[in-house]
Design an enzyme around this catalytic site. Sequence first.
Site, mmCIF file in Angstrom:
data_model
loop_
_atom_site.group_PDB
_atom_site.id
_atom_site.type_symbol
_atom_site.label_atom_id
_atom_site.label_comp_id
_atom_site.label_asym_id
_atom_site.label_seq_id
_atom_site.Cartn_x
_atom_site.Cartn_y
_atom_site.Cartn_z
ATOM 1 N N ARG A 28 -1.483 7.577 -3.739
ATOM 2 C CA ARG A 28 -2.099 6.298 -4.449
ATOM 3 C C ARG A 28 -2.259 6.467 -5.824
ATOM 4 N NH1 ARG A 28 -3.929 2.265 -0.755
ATOM 5 N NH2 ARG A 28 -2.444 2.018 0.951
ATOM 6 N N ARG A 32 -5.396 0.626 -8.257
ATOM 7 C CA ARG A 32 -6.307 -0.479 -8.663
ATOM 8 C C ARG A 32 -7.606 0.400 -9.678
ATOM 9 N NH1 ARG A 32 -7.544 -3.622 -3.755
ATOM 10 N NH2 ARG A 32 -6.909 -1.744 -2.921
ATOM 11 N N ARG A 41 -0.017 -5.604 -12.466
ATOM 12 C CA ARG A 41 -0.213 -6.262 -11.245
ATOM 13 C C ARG A 41 -0.101 -7.825 -11.382
ATOM 14 N NH1 ARG A 41 -1.140 -8.535 -6.678
ATOM 15 N NH2 ARG A 41 -2.328 -8.011 -5.072
ATOM 16 N N ASP A 78 5.629 0.011 -0.839
ATOM 17 C CA ASP A 78 4.511 0.162 0.022
ATOM 18 C C ASP A 78 5.430 0.418 1.412
ATOM 19 O OD1 ASP A 78 1.499 -0.558 0.675
ATOM 20 O OD2 ASP A 78 2.653 -1.476 2.553
ATOM 21 N N TYR A 153 0.786 -1.970 12.242
ATOM 22 C CA TYR A 153 0.590 -3.216 11.487
ATOM 23 C C TYR A 153 1.243 -4.483 12.088
ATOM 24 C CZ TYR A 153 -1.922 -0.429 8.388
ATOM 25 O OH TYR A 153 -2.769 0.456 7.632
HETATM 26 O O1 1CP Z 1 0.944 5.640 -5.801
HETATM 27 C C1 1CP Z 1 1.384 5.665 -4.808
HETATM 28 O O2 1CP Z 1 0.800 6.301 -3.969
HETATM 29 C C2 1CP Z 1 2.568 4.624 -4.516
HETATM 30 C C3 1CP Z 1 2.351 3.390 -3.875
HETATM 31 C C4 1CP Z 1 1.802 3.305 -2.236
HETATM 32 C C5 1CP Z 1 1.900 4.171 -1.252
HETATM 33 C C6 1CP Z 1 2.505 5.538 -1.157
HETATM 34 C C7 1CP Z 1 1.133 1.877 -2.062
HETATM 35 C C8 1CP Z 1 0.835 0.976 -3.062
HETATM 36 N N1 1CP Z 1 1.118 2.049 -0.700
HETATM 37 C C9 1CP Z 1 1.574 3.148 -0.026
HETATM 38 C C10 1CP Z 1 1.423 3.742 1.285
HETATM 39 C C11 1CP Z 1 0.736 2.891 2.282
HETATM 40 N N2 1CP Z 1 0.727 1.670 2.375
HETATM 41 C C12 1CP Z 1 0.173 3.592 3.431
HETATM 42 C C13 1CP Z 1 0.343 4.927 3.787
HETATM 43 C C14 1CP Z 1 -0.878 5.538 2.889
HETATM 44 C C15 1CP Z 1 -2.438 5.354 3.094
HETATM 45 O O3 1CP Z 1 -2.456 5.706 4.263
HETATM 46 O O4 1CP Z 1 -2.807 5.217 2.297
HETATM 47 C C16 1CP Z 1 -0.512 2.575 4.146
HETATM 48 C C17 1CP Z 1 -1.117 2.380 5.421
HETATM 49 C C18 1CP Z 1 -0.031 1.306 3.426
HETATM 50 C C19 1CP Z 1 -0.717 -0.302 3.802
HETATM 51 C C20 1CP Z 1 -1.375 -0.793 2.975
HETATM 52 N N3 1CP Z 1 -0.932 -0.996 1.664
HETATM 53 C C21 1CP Z 1 -2.796 -0.994 2.632
HETATM 54 C C22 1CP Z 1 -3.860 -0.353 3.743
HETATM 55 C C23 1CP Z 1 -4.386 -1.595 4.597
HETATM 56 C C24 1CP Z 1 -4.912 -1.095 6.050
HETATM 57 O O5 1CP Z 1 -6.062 -2.033 6.178
HETATM 58 O O6 1CP Z 1 -5.123 -0.400 6.644
HETATM 59 C C25 1CP Z 1 -3.217 -1.621 1.669
HETATM 60 C C26 1CP Z 1 -4.517 -1.784 0.998
HETATM 61 C C27 1CP Z 1 -1.774 -1.742 0.877
HETATM 62 C C28 1CP Z 1 -1.539 -2.478 -0.388
HETATM 63 C C29 1CP Z 1 -1.328 -1.687 -1.579
HETATM 64 N N4 1CP Z 1 -0.132 -0.517 -1.376
HETATM 65 C C30 1CP Z 1 -0.151 -0.027 -2.911
HETATM 66 C C31 1CP Z 1 -1.392 -0.532 -3.457
HETATM 67 C C32 1CP Z 1 -1.371 0.036 -4.853
HETATM 68 C C33 1CP Z 1 -2.076 -1.342 -2.635
HETATM 69 C C34 1CP Z 1 -3.199 -1.838 -3.373
HETATM 70 C C35 1CP Z 1 -3.053 -3.372 -3.342
HETATM 71 C C36 1CP Z 1 -2.923 -4.241 -4.754
HETATM 72 O O7 1CP Z 1 -2.287 -3.859 -5.676
HETATM 73 O O8 1CP Z 1 -3.355 -5.336 -4.546
#
Ligand code: 1CP
Length: 346
Positions: A28, A32, A41, A78, A153
């Site tokens: 990640r 943010r 964003r 994502d 999910y």
């Molecule tokens: O920089 C990076 O790592 C690249 C981008 C990336 C990756 C690899 C994002 C951007 N998401 C992911 C993977 C991801 N997404 C996973 C696997 C890794 C982990 O466990 O963290 C999972 C479970 C998700 C699903 C997801 N997407 C969540 C988790 C939600 C939950 O309640 O379980 C969330 C919050 C997101 C949104 C998201 N994805 C990425 C970002 C930067 C964000 C934040 C949202 C935003 O900017 O508004």
Amino acid sequence: MPMKSSDRDIVRVINGETLTTPPIWMMRQAGRYLPEYKETRKQAGGFLDLCYNPELAVEVTLQPIRRFGFDAAILFSDILVIPDALGVGVRFEEGRGPIVETVDEERIDTLVSDSVINHLSPVLETVERLRECLPQETALLGFCGAPWTVATYMIAGHGTPDQGPARQFALNSPVAFQKLMDVLVEASSQYLIAQLDNGADAVQIFDSWASVLDEDQFEKWCVKPVAEIVKKIRAVRPEAKIIGFPKGVGAFYKGYAKITGVDMIGLDWTIPMSFAQELQTDSPIQGNLDPKRLIAGGSPLDQGIDAVLENLADGPLVFNLGHGITPETSIEHVQQMVTRVKSFSR
Ligand code: 1CP
């Protein structure tokens, strides 16, 4: 002359080399905690609009590379773009995380992976553009979610504390759940192959929810589908470099690399160092600093970094967090970590 993929430090570690200074990147790393991410964003509109806009997705992928000089960039996207590409609606709500349309047995029966690559062509364009504009020595990582984690999910519609809805569905309706896994295996394999074809040096399979299953269900829904993806990729790309990250699985880490065929495993911070060393005799490892230490900074951070380096840097190691960085983390602490890891040599 462009640099060969196999000369990039992270790929060297994946191939089993122990480097004097372990390469570093951060799960990640685009996100943010960076003001420039929040700015881009806003410009993009919705979160998926950002994922599907190659120009802006390239920009946010590069932001942490510019600031910290990480040894790898990870494609900005994502794991939930796969359900979206299957026609299962996904939206991201500010402060609430993802909301996914839920699937039942009937809906699962209608899912097909035919249009996945077409739908995800903007993401593949991002990969292609990234390889052109990244520094030569910086590796490019692609990724997808593991079928189990993505399915949790799609069944619950959002993240839950123990992903109970998917665990229950898999036990009550194993035939339908297998069908869902088969579609996700096929879609994810095509997607990762396309990322490799477009210039990714390696791909990581995130099984963030692997820790909630018993032994039997872990074998069926985590190990087997990931092994199938690896096999499908290697059938067309025998040299593909694949990282597995079954987060939080404790004793189940043993044998995971061998059975699934992944080249390297990502470890979370709950793994004892002695066990991590044992795992490192079977495959290179990536990890495993507690992201809370990065929030704390100061000596808790230095101590955590040193523990990883002292215990694991004498074998093939990619330094990383044990899970993603969270928005409240300060940029100064990230810099403190990068400086300390880069100044280490064994
Ligand atoms: O920089 C990076 O790592 C690249 C981008 C990336 C990756 C690899 C994002 C951007 N998401 C992911 C993977 C991801 N997404 C996973 C696997 C890794 C982990 O466990 O963290 C999972 C479970 C998700 C699903 C997801 N997407 C969540 C988790 C939600 C939950 O309640 O379980 C969330 C919050 C997101 C949104 C998201 N994805 C990425 C970002 C930067 C964000 C934040 C949202 C935003 O900017 O508004």
